[in-house]
Write a protein that holds these residues in place. Structure first.
Motif, PDB file in Angstrom:
ATOM      1  N   GLY A  31     -18.965  32.259 -41.950  1.00 25.13           N
ATOM      2  CA  GLY A  31     -17.551  32.367 -41.642  1.00 25.13           C
ATOM      3  C   GLY A  31     -16.800  31.119 -42.073  1.00 25.13           C
ATOM      4  O   GLY A  31     -17.346  30.014 -42.052  1.00 25.13           O
ATOM      5  N   GLN A  55      -8.606  32.939 -43.330  1.00 26.34           N
ATOM      6  CA  GLN A  55      -8.292  33.078 -41.914  1.00 26.34           C
ATOM      7  C   GLN A  55      -7.783  31.717 -41.463  1.00 26.34           C
ATOM      8  O   GLN A  55      -8.396  30.690 -41.775  1.00 26.34           O
ATOM      9  N   THR A  66     -12.984  32.341 -33.283  1.00 26.27           N
ATOM     10  CA  THR A  66     -12.883  33.392 -34.295  1.00 26.27           C
ATOM     11  C   THR A  66     -14.212  33.583 -35.009  1.00 26.27           C
ATOM     12  O   THR A  66     -14.678  34.703 -35.197  1.00 26.27           O
ATOM     13  N   VAL A  67     -14.841  32.480 -35.390  1.00 26.04           N
ATOM     14  CA  VAL A  67     -16.137  32.570 -36.068  1.00 26.04           C
ATOM     15  C   VAL A  67     -17.186  33.141 -35.122  1.00 26.04           C
ATOM     16  O   VAL A  67     -17.989  33.985 -35.517  1.00 26.04           O
ATOM     17  N   THR A  70     -16.605  36.869 -34.736  1.00 28.31           N
ATOM     18  CA  THR A  70     -16.994  37.540 -35.983  1.00 28.31           C
ATOM     19  C   THR A  70     -18.502  37.704 -36.041  1.00 28.31           C
ATOM     20  O   THR A  70     -19.011  38.754 -36.411  1.00 28.31           O
ATOM     21  N   ARG A  71     -19.236  36.669 -35.639  1.00 29.33           N
ATOM     22  CA  ARG A  71     -20.700  36.747 -35.631  1.00 29.33           C
ATOM     23  C   ARG A  71     -21.185  37.782 -34.624  1.00 29.33           C
ATOM     24  O   ARG A  71     -22.151  38.486 -34.871  1.00 29.33           O
ATOM     25  N   THR A  74     -21.002  41.400 -35.983  1.00 32.68           N
ATOM     26  CA  THR A  74     -21.717  41.690 -37.227  1.00 32.68           C
ATOM     27  C   THR A  74     -22.816  42.704 -36.931  1.00 32.68           C
ATOM     28  O   THR A  74     -23.588  42.520 -35.988  1.00 32.68           O
TER      29      THR A  74
END
Length: 88
Positions: A31, A55, A66-67, A70-71, A74
């Motif tokens: 990310g 982003q 955010t990262v 996102t992880r 996934t």
């Protein structure tokens, strides 16, 4: 609104570095979220149509969140994003 040659050169280098980091993060499936982007750089990103490519978070904490989010979303079947490694 004028900028001196030095400012323009710094922004050009900054954009080049950001694009390289973006390419590296994609290769490593990591990310990449920009945090606390200065207004002049955000303006340059908009002018160059790169604003939607990155982003951007208003703070480091929100970028990390955010990262992390996102992880977490996934799919388990695909490779999970890895931390960005220098020189990769």
């Amino acid at each position: 609104m004028t900028e001196d040659h030095g400012s323009t050169e710094r922004f050009t280098v900054s954009i080049a570095v950001l694009v390289l980091l973006l390419q590296q993060s994609r290769r490593q499936q990591a990310g990449l979220v920009l945090a606390q982007v200065p207004a002049p750089l955000e303006r340059i990103l908009s002018i160059t149509s790169l604003r939607t490519t990155f982003q951007i978070a208003p703070s480091l904490e929100q970028a990390i969140q955010t990262v992390t989010v996102t992880r977490a979303v996934t799919p388990a079947s695909g490779p999970s994003p890895k931390p960005l490694e220098a020189g990769g």
